[in-house]
Every structure is written in C-alpha cells, then in structure tokens.
Motif scaffolding. Structure first.
Motif, short mmCIF file in Angstrom:
data_model
loop_
_atom_site.label_atom_id
_atom_site.label_comp_id
_atom_site.label_asym_id
_atom_site.label_seq_id
_atom_site.Cartn_x
_atom_site.Cartn_y
_atom_site.Cartn_z
N ASP A 9 6.99 -17.94 10.34
CA ASP A 9 8.23 -17.18 10.24
C ASP A 9 8.73 -17.21 8.81
OD1 ASP A 9 11.61 -17.53 11.35
OD2 ASP A 9 10.46 -15.70 11.09
N PRO A 10 9.04 -16.07 8.18
CA PRO A 10 8.89 -14.74 8.76
C PRO A 10 7.49 -14.16 8.48
CG PRO A 10 9.95 -14.57 6.63
CD PRO A 10 9.68 -16.03 6.85
N LEU A 11 7.05 -13.25 9.34
CA LEU A 11 5.80 -12.56 9.13
C LEU A 11 6.08 -11.21 8.47
CD1 LEU A 11 3.90 -13.20 12.48
CD2 LEU A 11 3.52 -14.30 10.28
N ARG A 12 5.36 -10.93 7.40
CA ARG A 12 5.51 -9.65 6.70
C ARG A 12 4.12 -9.09 6.44
NH1 ARG A 12 8.94 -11.64 1.65
NH2 ARG A 12 7.19 -13.11 1.66
N LEU A 13 3.96 -7.79 6.68
CA LEU A 13 2.64 -7.17 6.65
C LEU A 13 2.60 -6.04 5.63
CD1 LEU A 13 -0.20 -6.85 8.05
CD2 LEU A 13 0.93 -5.22 9.60
N VAL A 14 1.57 -6.04 4.78
CA VAL A 14 1.31 -4.94 3.85
C VAL A 14 -0.01 -4.31 4.26
CG1 VAL A 14 1.00 -4.22 1.46
CG2 VAL A 14 2.55 -6.12 2.01
N VAL A 15 0.03 -3.02 4.59
CA VAL A 15 -1.15 -2.30 5.05
C VAL A 15 -1.59 -1.32 3.96
CG1 VAL A 15 -2.15 -0.88 6.87
CG2 VAL A 15 -0.27 -2.46 7.41
N PHE A 16 -2.83 -1.45 3.53
CA PHE A 16 -3.36 -0.60 2.48
C PHE A 16 -4.27 0.48 3.05
CE2 PHE A 16 -2.45 -4.48 0.11
CZ PHE A 16 -1.95 -3.99 -1.10
N ASP A 17 -4.14 1.68 2.49
CA ASP A 17 -5.20 2.68 2.60
C ASP A 17 -6.35 2.20 1.72
OD1 ASP A 17 -6.50 5.35 2.83
OD2 ASP A 17 -5.92 5.49 0.73
N MET A 18 -7.55 2.77 1.92
CA MET A 18 -8.69 2.34 1.10
C MET A 18 -9.08 3.37 0.04
SD MET A 18 -12.42 0.86 2.23
CE MET A 18 -11.98 -0.87 2.03
N ASP A 19 -9.60 4.53 0.47
CA ASP A 19 -10.11 5.52 -0.49
C ASP A 19 -8.98 6.10 -1.33
OD1 ASP A 19 -12.86 5.45 0.45
OD2 ASP A 19 -12.14 6.48 2.24
N GLY A 20 -9.07 5.93 -2.64
CA GLY A 20 -8.05 6.45 -3.53
C GLY A 20 -6.91 5.50 -3.79
N THR A 21 -6.82 4.44 -2.97
CA THR A 21 -5.76 3.44 -3.14
C THR A 21 -6.35 2.13 -3.64
OG1 THR A 21 -4.42 4.45 -1.39
CG2 THR A 21 -3.89 2.18 -2.01
N LEU A 22 -7.21 1.52 -2.82
CA LEU A 22 -7.86 0.27 -3.24
C LEU A 22 -9.14 0.53 -4.02
CD1 LEU A 22 -7.53 -2.00 -0.07
CD2 LEU A 22 -6.29 -2.24 -2.25
N ILE A 23 -9.90 1.56 -3.63
CA ILE A 23 -11.18 1.83 -4.29
C ILE A 23 -11.27 3.30 -4.69
CG2 ILE A 23 -12.37 0.00 -3.03
CD1 ILE A 23 -13.64 2.20 -1.29
N ASP A 24 -12.11 3.56 -5.69
CA ASP A 24 -12.36 4.93 -6.13
C ASP A 24 -13.69 5.38 -5.53
OD1 ASP A 24 -12.46 7.37 -7.32
OD2 ASP A 24 -12.54 6.64 -9.38
N SER A 25 -13.60 6.13 -4.45
CA SER A 25 -14.79 6.53 -3.69
C SER A 25 -15.04 8.02 -3.74
CB SER A 25 -14.63 6.08 -2.23
OG SER A 25 -13.39 6.52 -1.73
#
Length: 230
Positions: A9-25
């Motif tokens: 406690d507390p739980l906090r979540l960050v959700v990432f897109d992949m293509d174009g956000t984390l990686i260049d695909s």
C-alpha cells in the motif's frame, strides 16, 4: 515477469504502449506490411499511412489501407503479415531499439515502487521478445497484447492489466504515442500521458486531452507523480 505483493500500500500502476513509445519498430512494421501487400498483388502501402495505424488491430489497419478488399483478402494479408513477422523473429532479424530514455525511466519507476505493465497491439510472442532482448521483462507485472484482449481503443487491455496488478483506475496511468492509446485510457477511466516521439502528431495527441504531453522520457516521472496525486 516481475512478482509483486498485492497487499502493498499504496499500489500505483504505469502502463506503457510498446510500438512508438518504448521501442522504435516502424521499420519492421512497414517492411512486413509492404512484403505482405506485394506478395498478394497489391501496391506497396504508403509508409506514413501504415505508421498512422500502428497500435490498431491488423485487420483494421489493412482495411483502412485497402478499403475495397474482401474479408477473405484481408484475412490473407493479416496472416501473411504475421507469418513474415514470425519468420524474421525466428531468424533473429528483428532488432527494435529502445527509445531514448526508455530503459532508464522504466528502471526509475520500478525502483520508486510503481508497478509496470504493457498494453500493446503486438502479439504476445513479439512483445515478450522485445522486452527480453532489452532485459526489461522482469520489470513488468502484466503484459497485455492483441492475443490477450480486444484491440485498442477497447478498454480490455487496461482493465486486465489493472485486475492482474490489483490496482484501481484512479491509481493507474497509461503512457502512449497515439490517439488510440489515449482513447484506450479514456475508455478505461484512466489518466494518460502522451509522448511526442512516436507515430502520431502532437496536435492530434493534444486534441484528445491527455493529462500531460511530454517530449522526453526524463519528464515522465514528475508527470506521473502529479497526475496520481491530483
């Protein structure tokens, strides 16, 4: 994937897109789409139009590029594209570089106690491969893909990620480079951060009213903290 204590406690979540956000695909996506079209007797698609659809289900992208084709033709193109991707993966030819600052921000957020998840239009095999290649898969508590949930902007990916992490929508942030990511977040009642180094224009991103728009990953930490504190 990372294990976590759901009683924390507390739980906090960050959700990432992949293509174009984390990686260049984009280069692999455009190359596979081009080969699929040409093998099936169609002219090579416009790269900018392919890039604009990244993140949507394959059948939706192909349907927007070839609006007059039959469902059977569309399915053949979808399967051909997936086969090309699988073959390149099997041959070890798919190197999709991390965006500048991606590794560092994931590691910082993880170290700060945030749970990290993925919501991507990629298939599960390709998504896991990309995270494994870059040594990041152990940072993620949930990996949601086109194989595990309906395509964006349906809220299913985010809802499943939140359920797996045991985190409420009010304690979750979606980070992405397209309007489909922002619409996904809106449909799941989740705050969003738009990144400008991906495949959609800043003006289009701003028009969807994200909680923040950033030009560098170094700016993400403070915006996540601000949005979750508000």
């Amino acid at each position: 994937m990372r294990s976590f204590d759901p009683s924390s406690d507390p739980l906090r979540l960050v959700v990432f897109d992949m293509d174009g956000t984390l990686i260049d695909s984009q280069h692999h996506i455009i190359a596979s789409m081009t080969r699929s079209f040409e093998r099936n007797g169609f002219a090579a698609p416009d790269p900018a139009s392919v890039r604009a659809g990244v993140g949507l289900p394959l059948e939706v992208i192909i349907g927007s590029l070839l609006p007059d084709i039959s469902p059977e033709q569309c399915e053949r193109l979808v399967q051909d594209y997936r086969g090309d991707h699988r073959a390149r993966l099997d041959r070890g030819e798919r190197h999709e570089p991390l965006m500048p600052g991606a590794r560092e921000v994931v590691e910082r957020l993880d170290a700060a106690g945030y749970l990290i998840a993925l919501a991507t239009g990629k298939g599960t095999r390709g998504a896991r491969h990309a995270l494994e290649v870059h040594g990041l898969i152990d940072r993620f508590v949930s990996i949601q893909t086109s194989d595990t949930a309906p395509g964006k902007p349906h809220p299913g990916m985010l809802i499943q990620a939140m359920n797996e992490a045991g985190v409420e929508a009010s304690a979750t942030i979606m980070v992405g480079d397209t309007v489909y990511d922002l619409e996904l977040a809106r449909n799941a009642s989740v705050a969003s951060v738009a990144v400008t180094w991906g495949y959609h224009d800043r003006a289009d991103l701003v028009s969807f009213g994200p909680g923040a728009v950033i030009d560098h990953f170094d700016d993400l930490d403070v915006e996540v903290e601000r949005l979750l504190a508000s």
